[in-house]
Enzyme design. Structure first.
Site, mmCIF file in Angstrom:
data_model
loop_
_atom_site.group_PDB
_atom_site.id
_atom_site.type_symbol
_atom_site.label_atom_id
_atom_site.label_comp_id
_atom_site.label_asym_id
_atom_site.label_seq_id
_atom_site.Cartn_x
_atom_site.Cartn_y
_atom_site.Cartn_z
ATOM 1 C CD GLU A 1 -3.148 -0.972 2.078
ATOM 2 O OE1 GLU A 1 -3.185 0.042 2.805
ATOM 3 O OE2 GLU A 1 -3.960 -1.894 2.162
ATOM 4 N N GLY A 2 1.887 1.258 -0.825
ATOM 5 C CA GLY A 2 2.781 2.409 -0.933
ATOM 6 C C GLY A 2 4.016 2.203 -0.084
#
Length: 771
Positions: free
Chosen positions: A431-432
């Protein structure tokens, strides 16, 4: 004329914003982080968050199916089940489906559980404390995935069909976003969907994609896919470049290649790549239907804010809580030099850091999920907790490994830290990636999204609204001037005399210090935007450090709110103080590091004087927020190394087994017995020193009436329990056994001639001849 010139100058200074950046900035809501940007925060926006509570239904689910599922799991067997990859056993998959673990976010009317964000977080936290594999398997369908997107944006037909199937586990979902050459860079996404007609004349989309790192991908029946949608022939209208779109794709369609697996640190949750070549889908497969075409990035950003707020913070806090509970007990049970290792000052320092960090992690986690439950979409707070909680989990688990030593690095059924240690890099990257989150998102998006004037200015400039732009710029300048004055005044007084939302002597001073930091942060943000202009976007060391200031103010505020929400327990004061002081220290350190390395040295020097005016005097330093003292470290370490409600609150919500065969049960049992036996062992030591006993023999101590039989037995039980805890897993190695057997045989064969020679009768010497 002046307004026109202002507009022209503003457009030259501010860099252009891409469509994906614009959609990211416009997604989500602004909450308490906006108060920190103002320079004079209203703490009631944080303190007004409701105290987190579970409904009867949610508590029953955690006490029932979640506990039962945890009891069913054998991590050692899952990780070493004889094949190349490992997986959850079929009975566990079936149990999760039957009990709707995949439908926590699905409304009840569609057959789901419809849990609150807090309940969702509690389930993930407890399950992850038992098994990362199980935790991740449950996380994905309930965070950024088809269920969340369909629920929020889907057509009614999509909701009616898919949500009941997802809730029951009849469909296993995954979401395919990351590709080999485009992860967080959505603008560089090479995956395309072209509007066309198939051989039957049906209007749809022909999609080509190449994705990787897709959790549940190898077993998914339904793929949520992000791609760039194009309409070169104008079949839908005049617009040819429609934009990033999300669609639902059954995994068994022709052209899809799915089934391979990645091996993320050998933690055996399902994860792998998938590809599609000329896969045709109807327009109705777009999430939300044709009208949602091109809105995929905004949909993802809004949903990502929710997923980042719940799943990864819950899993990270779970790892920290488990590491702290294990280590606080192990430090009391394990002995060196006839003393519990947890009482060594060096170990106390580490234990205090683990416990205090866990407290602030839980505080930030619960505050952020309560924002979600209040129907906010906390884009910036979600980035803060994603980055800082995964990083703090990394440090806390590493600290635990250091204290447990050789026991922690020897894998086996009794090692409760190895899986968490291996899983650290996974949480960091998903998620990043954390580097990107810290350098680009927290302050980069936060400055535009959460600042009281910045987004309004940008929107006015894009609309060529000279009047509105001038109005917002004037407000921005006044805000900067006021906070410049506040910054200098609060620098002189160290935040004293400012208003606080409470008169509690334990928390009031920390609120005042956050007030000071907020005014200084506002000043630094405004000056950096004005001096660096468009280049601020590229000055990642500047934005990263400003992001650290913002993040630590947020965490400190959440810490104070957490202490109050839990009832302001007297026993928890050391934990609250440690977490608040460390957060404020880290915030001020980040600010000082920024000023020491400011791109414009002259401006940096002026800012140093404005943020810490007394630093020009020889007996004042710039660092006014000190790190927790040795005395506070000792208090925190003692608190968590003692059985009691404070320790239970700190580590609450994780899985605690009831089976006496479980390693954690054995450790907790030994911990209680060892603590109970310590005063009795002290009596024996004193008796030996006084000459009443010549040794520490327990039977002699009973005969001398220094101990009762029951007390002596308690010490024996504690010693036996200690030995069970410090034992390390060891395994028979058949190849080594065969080698040892061969070596023994060779040795025996080599020694055989010498042995036979030694047994032979000695020859008699002939009598000497007489001369």
């Amino acid at each position: 004329m002046i307004r026109k010139k202002i507009l022209e100058t503003y457009k030259k200074v501010m860099p252009p914003i891409s469509q994906t950046e614009k959609e990211a900035l416009e997604s989500g809501t602004v909450g308490f982080e906006g108060e920190l940007f103002k320079g004079k925060p209203d703490f009631n926006k944080m303190r007004s968050l409701p105290t987190p509570e579970l409904s009867e239904k949610e508590q029953a689910f955690i006490d029932g199916p979640v506990q039962e599922l945890c009891d069913m799991i054998d991590n050692w067997k899952i990780n070493h089940n004889g094949n190349d990859f490992g997986d959850l056993p079929e009975e566990i998959w079936d149990f999760m489906k039957e009990n709707k673990f995949f439908g926590m976010v699905v409304p009840e009317k569609y057959g789901g559980l419809e849990f609150t964000a807090y309940a969702h977080s509690q389930v993930v936290m407890k399950l992850s404390s038992r098994s990362i594999t199980a935790g991740v398997t449950v996380m994905v369908p309930n965070s950024l995935g088809p269920a969340e997107l369909i629920h929020e944006y889907g057509t009614q037909d999509q909701k009616d069909y898919y949500l009941p199937r997802l809730a029951k586990g009849e469909e296993i979902p995954c979401f395919a976003l990351t590709g080999p050459n485009a992860g967080s860079d959505a603008g560089g996404m090479p995956d395309t969907g072209v509007v066309c007609k198939n051989e039957k004349g049906e209007l749809g989309i022909k999609i080509n994609w190449d994705k990787r790192y897709i959790t549940l991908g190898p077993v998914a029946t339904l793929i949520g896919l992000a791609f760039k949608m194009e309409d070169p022939d104008g079949l839908l209208g005049d617009k040819k470049d429609i934009g990033i779109t999300c669609a639902l794709i059954p995994s068994d369609l022709p052209g899809i290649d799915i089934g391979d697996r990645h091996r993320p640190m050998n933690v055996p949750f399902q994860n792998g790549p998938n590809q599609g070549k000329d896969v045709f889908i109807p327009l109705d497969n777009i999430i939300g239907g044709k009208k949602r075409a091109g809105q995929g990035w905004k949909m993802l950003m809004e949903s990502l804010a929710i997923g980042r707020s719940i799943s990864l913070p819950a899993q990270s806090t779970s790892g920290a809580k488990m590491a702290t509970r294990l280590t606080s007990a192990y430090g009391r049970v394990r002995r060196q030099f006839n003393m519990p290792v947890g009482k060594f000052e060096g170990v106390e320092e580490v234990m205090a850091r683990m416990a205090g960090t866990t407290y602030m992690m839980d505080a930030a986690r619960t505050a952020t999920v309560q924002m979600v439950d209040r129907k906010e979409r906390p884009a910036i707070p979600s980035a803060i907790v994603k980055y800082h909680l995964t990083e703090k989990m990394r440090k806390t688990v590493n600290d635990a490994m250091d204290i447990h030593g050789g026991k922690a690095v020897s894998e086996g059924p009794n090692n409760l830290l190895a899986e968490a240690y291996k899983g650290i890099p996974i949480a960091i990257t998903v998620e990043g990636a954390n580097i990107m989150t810290r350098n680009l998102i927290i302050f980069g998006q936060g400055m535009v999204r959460s600042h009281p004037y910045m987004l309004k200015e940008i929107q006015a400039a894009e609309d060529n609204d000279e009047k509105a732009l001038t109005k917002h710029l004037v407000g921005h300048i006044l805000n900067s001037v006021i906070n410049a004055g506040r910054s200098m005044w609060l620098g002189v007084t160290n935040g004293r005399l400012t208003r606080t939302p409470t008169k509690d002597k334990n928390t009031k001073r920390y609120y005042q210090k956050i007030n000071k930091l907020s005014a200084q942060f506002n000043l630094l943000s405004n000056v950096s935007a004005g001096v660096l202009g468009g280049s601020l976007k590229r000055k990642e060391r500047v934005t990263a450090r400003l992001g650290d200031v913002l993040s630590n103010m947020y965490i400190a505020s959440a810490t104070l709110r957490h202490f109050e929400a839990q009832g302001s327990h007297k026993e928890d004061i050391p934990l609250m103080k440690w977490a608040a002081e460390q957060s404020l220290h880290d915030a001020e350190k980040a600010m000082n590091d920024l000023l020491d390395n400011y791109p414009n040295k002259f401006v940096g020097g002026i800012l140093k004087l404005m943020t810490a005016p007394l630093s020009i005097l020889p007996f004042f330093g710039r660092q006014s927020n000190k790190a927790p003292s040795d005395k506070l470290d000792h208090q925190v370490a003692t608190l968590v190394s003692t059985p009691g409600p404070a320790r239970d609150r700190l580590t609450g919500g994780i899985y605690l087994p009831t089976s006496e065969k479980e390693p954690l049960f054995i450790l907790e049992d030994a911990f209680k017995k060892v603590v109970a036996a310590e005063p009795l062992e002290k009596k024996i030591n004193e008796a030996v020193k006084a000459g009443k006993l010549d040794s520490k023999d327990l039977d002699k101590a009973v005969k001398a009436k220094i101990l009762s039989k029951a007390e002596a037995q308690l010490i024996k039980d504690a010693n036996a329990a200690r030995e069970a805890v410090v034992a390390v897993d060891a395994f028979e190695d058949k190849s080594n056994q065969a080698l040892r057997t061969k070596r023994a045989a060779d040795k025996q064969a080599a020694s055989a001639p010498a042995a036979s020679k030694a047994k032979a009768p000695a020859k008699k010497k002939a009598p000497a001849k007489k001369k």
